[in-house]
Design an enzyme around this catalytic site. Structure first.
Site, PDB file in Angstrom:
ATOM      1  N   LYS A   1       0.822  -1.215   0.000  1.00 28.50           N
ATOM      2  CA  LYS A   1       0.000   0.000   0.000  1.00 28.50           C
ATOM      3  C   LYS A   1       0.866   1.280   0.000  1.00 28.50           C
ATOM      4  O   LYS A   1       0.446   2.315  -0.489  1.00 28.50           O
ATOM      5  CB  LYS A   1      -0.918   0.038   1.224  1.00 28.50           C
ATOM      6  CG  LYS A   1      -1.828  -1.169   1.416  1.00 28.50           C
ATOM      7  CD  LYS A   1      -3.051  -1.105   0.537  1.00 28.50           C
ATOM      8  CE  LYS A   1      -4.140  -2.097   0.897  1.00 28.50           C
ATOM      9  NZ  LYS A   1      -3.780  -3.526   0.871  1.00 28.50           N
TER      10      LYS A   1
HETATM   11  C1  LIG Z   1      -4.399  -4.663   0.326  1.00 26.58           C
HETATM   12  C2  LIG Z   1      -3.589  -5.897   0.293  1.00 26.58           C
HETATM   13  C3  LIG Z   1      -3.789  -6.892  -0.698  1.00 26.58           C
HETATM   14  C4  LIG Z   1      -4.895  -6.821  -1.712  1.00 26.58           C
HETATM   15  O1  LIG Z   1      -4.690  -5.863  -2.712  1.00 26.58           O
HETATM   16  P1  LIG Z   1      -5.912  -5.340  -3.621  1.00 26.58           P
HETATM   17  O2  LIG Z   1      -5.338  -4.253  -4.459  1.00 26.58           O
HETATM   18  O3  LIG Z   1      -6.970  -4.851  -2.651  1.00 26.58           O
HETATM   19  O4  LIG Z   1      -6.398  -6.495  -4.433  1.00 26.58           O
HETATM   20  C5  LIG Z   1      -2.932  -7.983  -0.699  1.00 26.58           C
HETATM   21  N1  LIG Z   1      -1.949  -8.122   0.225  1.00 26.58           N
HETATM   22  C6  LIG Z   1      -1.737  -7.196   1.196  1.00 26.58           C
HETATM   23  C7  LIG Z   1      -0.661  -7.420   2.190  1.00 26.58           C
HETATM   24  C8  LIG Z   1      -2.545  -6.053   1.264  1.00 26.58           C
HETATM   25  O5  LIG Z   1      -2.322  -5.135   2.244  1.00 26.58           O
END
Ligand SMILES: *Cc1c(COP(=O)(O)O)cnc(C)c1O
Length: 468
Positions: free
Chosen positions: A111
């Site tokens: 993120k």
């Molecule tokens: C948010 C997240 C995901 C999922 O990603 P999306 O873009 O919502 O599909 C996968 N792994 C981790 C560690 C995350 O924080």
């Protein structure tokens, strides 16, 4: 570049508009009016350029209000303090199998790659308009910390993060609560993540409250987040020999933002043979790909909590593309989903979905087994989300897919999920040096009941946001 809604009923907008108000008034998500194309020659030239330079080039294709040099300055600042000089390095596990490490940002999850750049973009756009924004978000762990790191101390925004009290890991809580910035407010709600999410939705839905406080959202439907996530598909692909080599990716998926960024890179000319949608037991997309029926079920708790999701918001963007950009059709499907909890894809849409995507759902047992296997075979600790990706990568290969390189996205650092890692491997995943300090810092958060009015009062009393 103009942006149009996936539901076809909103006025086209500019990049700066859709960054501050990411949801279109017709309920749809914004999409670029066309896909900018990146020629093979430009792709090849990416090979020798740093991450920030490639990021600047790609952002400038989607925002003509700012030139590439200005983007370069923003991107260098945003990605300059990652814990790895390559920002998103590749780790080769075996011949033709690689992990793309996306967890070297300040909060150890992928993120950061989007939020570290979204923070400065928002601030710049707000300064130009002379506005302040009040950002409210619910988090089940990773988004909150990444948003706080990106927005703490920024003059033009106030940030209120709601998390379910006691339902996130101690490290996840500390990563948020040790922030002492005056514009950041951590609220622990006596309730579940769904309660937090419903309160946020209700506040955005209250037009008077939302206008008065100039509410803003940074959730995964924000187009700038998708653009930032395209960058590592390009950098990793060219590092492994694209456009000459054939590549496929496996992507741990929840809201479909990350894997959609891969599909977008493909539309722009990056030769990707296949994208695996890797999910945990919340397998709605795997069921959709196998049957054409997209049907909601109850959310299940798993070892990979960031993907414990039924409503994959960004999947609407894929529907828009699959339908030949038919906004009326997308509207109908989304209406079916909200009224009946399901919709059905036509045989044509299903077949073109399968041209680009493969899907596989991984249960907790297979997730743990993959974590154990990685330790035994590669002497490597991985987090449960990344393990889900690797299992799906393996499955995709077993279908007979012929590629030169298979790249599996590692979305979080193992130290972020210490209990799960310990249980699967018997090892403790140490926190990186840069993060260790949070273990000794004082925490700052307020506990509120699961009561919308109390939360609204709390926010109203503290925000400084205004709209001109
Ligand atoms: C948010 C997240 C995901 C999922 O990603 P999306 O873009 O919502 O599909 C996968 N792994 C981790 C560690 C995350 O924080």
């Amino acid at each position: 570049m103009r942006y149009i809604s996936t539901r076809g009923q909103a006025e086209p907008r500019l990049f700066s508009d859709i960054i501050l108000s990411p949801l279109a008034p017709d309920g749809g998500l914004y999409m670029p009016a066309y896909w900018p194309q990146i020629e093979a020659q430009t792709l090849a030239a990416f090979r020798d350029r740093p991450f920030a330079a490639v990021a600047a080039h790609i952002f400038s294709l989607f925002d003509n209000e700012m030139d590439e040099a200005a983007w370069r300055a923003l991107c260098e600042k945003a990605y300059g303090h990652f814990n790895h000089p390559q920002v998103t390095p590749l780790r080769t596990l075996s011949e033709g199998l690689h992990l793309l490490e996306l967890f070297h940002g300040p909060t150890l999850a992928f993120k950061d790659i989007a939020l570290q750049i979204l923070g400065p973009i928002i601030e710049r756009k707000l300064h130009q308009r002379g506005e302040r924004l009040c950002i409210i978000a619910a988090t089940s762990g990773d988004t909150g910390a990444a948003a706080i790191k990106a927005l703490a101390g920024r003059e033009a925004v106030d940030l209120f993060i709601l998390h379910p009290k006691g339902a996130i890991s101690a490290i996840q809580r500390r990563m948020m609560s040790v922030c002492q910035a005056e514009n950041v407010f951590n609220i622990a709600i006596d309730g579940s993540f769904d309660d937090c999410q419903s309160m946020v939705k209700a506040m955005f839905g209250d037009e008077v409250f939302s206008q008065e406080l100039n509410l803003g959202a940074i959730n995964s439907i924000n187009w700038a987040r998708i653009v930032a996530q395209m960058v590592y598909y390009f950098t990793s692909a060219v590092a492994l020999g694209a456009p000459e080599k054939r590549l496929a990716y496996s992507v741990p998926t929840g809201n479909f933002g990350d894997v959609f960024a891969g599909a977008a890179a493909q539309k722009m000319g990056l030769p990707i043979s296949m994208l695996a949608i890797a999910s945990n037991e919340n397998d709605i997309l795997t069921r959709t790909l196998s049957s054409g029926a997209h049907r909601l079920e109850a959310v299940r708790k798993t070892l990979s909590p960031a993907m414990d999701i039924q409503i994959s918001s960004n999947f609407e963007r894929a529907l828009f593309e699959l339908s030949g950009r038919d906004g009326a059709l997308v509207s109908r499907l989304m209406e079916d989903l909200s009224k009946t909890g399901q919709y059905h894809l036509s045989p044509e849409m299903l077949s073109s979905l399968r041209d680009t995507f493969f899907a596989h759902a991984v249960d907790d047992h297979a997730t743990s087994a993959m974590m154990t296997q990685c330790l035994q075979e590669y002497d490597l600790l991985i987090d449960p989300h990344s393990a889900v990706g690797l299992v799906a990568a393996q499955k995709m290969r077993e279908t007979g897919l012929v590629v030169d390189h298979l790249i599996s996205l590692a979305t979080a650092h193992p130290a972020k999920f210490p209990e799960t890692v310990l249980k699967a491997t018997g090892r403790k995943a140490p926190l990186p040096e840069a993060i260790k300090a949070i273990e000794d810092l004082p925490e700052r958060l307020d506990v509120l009941p699961n009561d919308l009015d109390r939360v609204k009062k709390y926010i109203k009393a503290r925000t400084r946001a205004t709209k001109q």
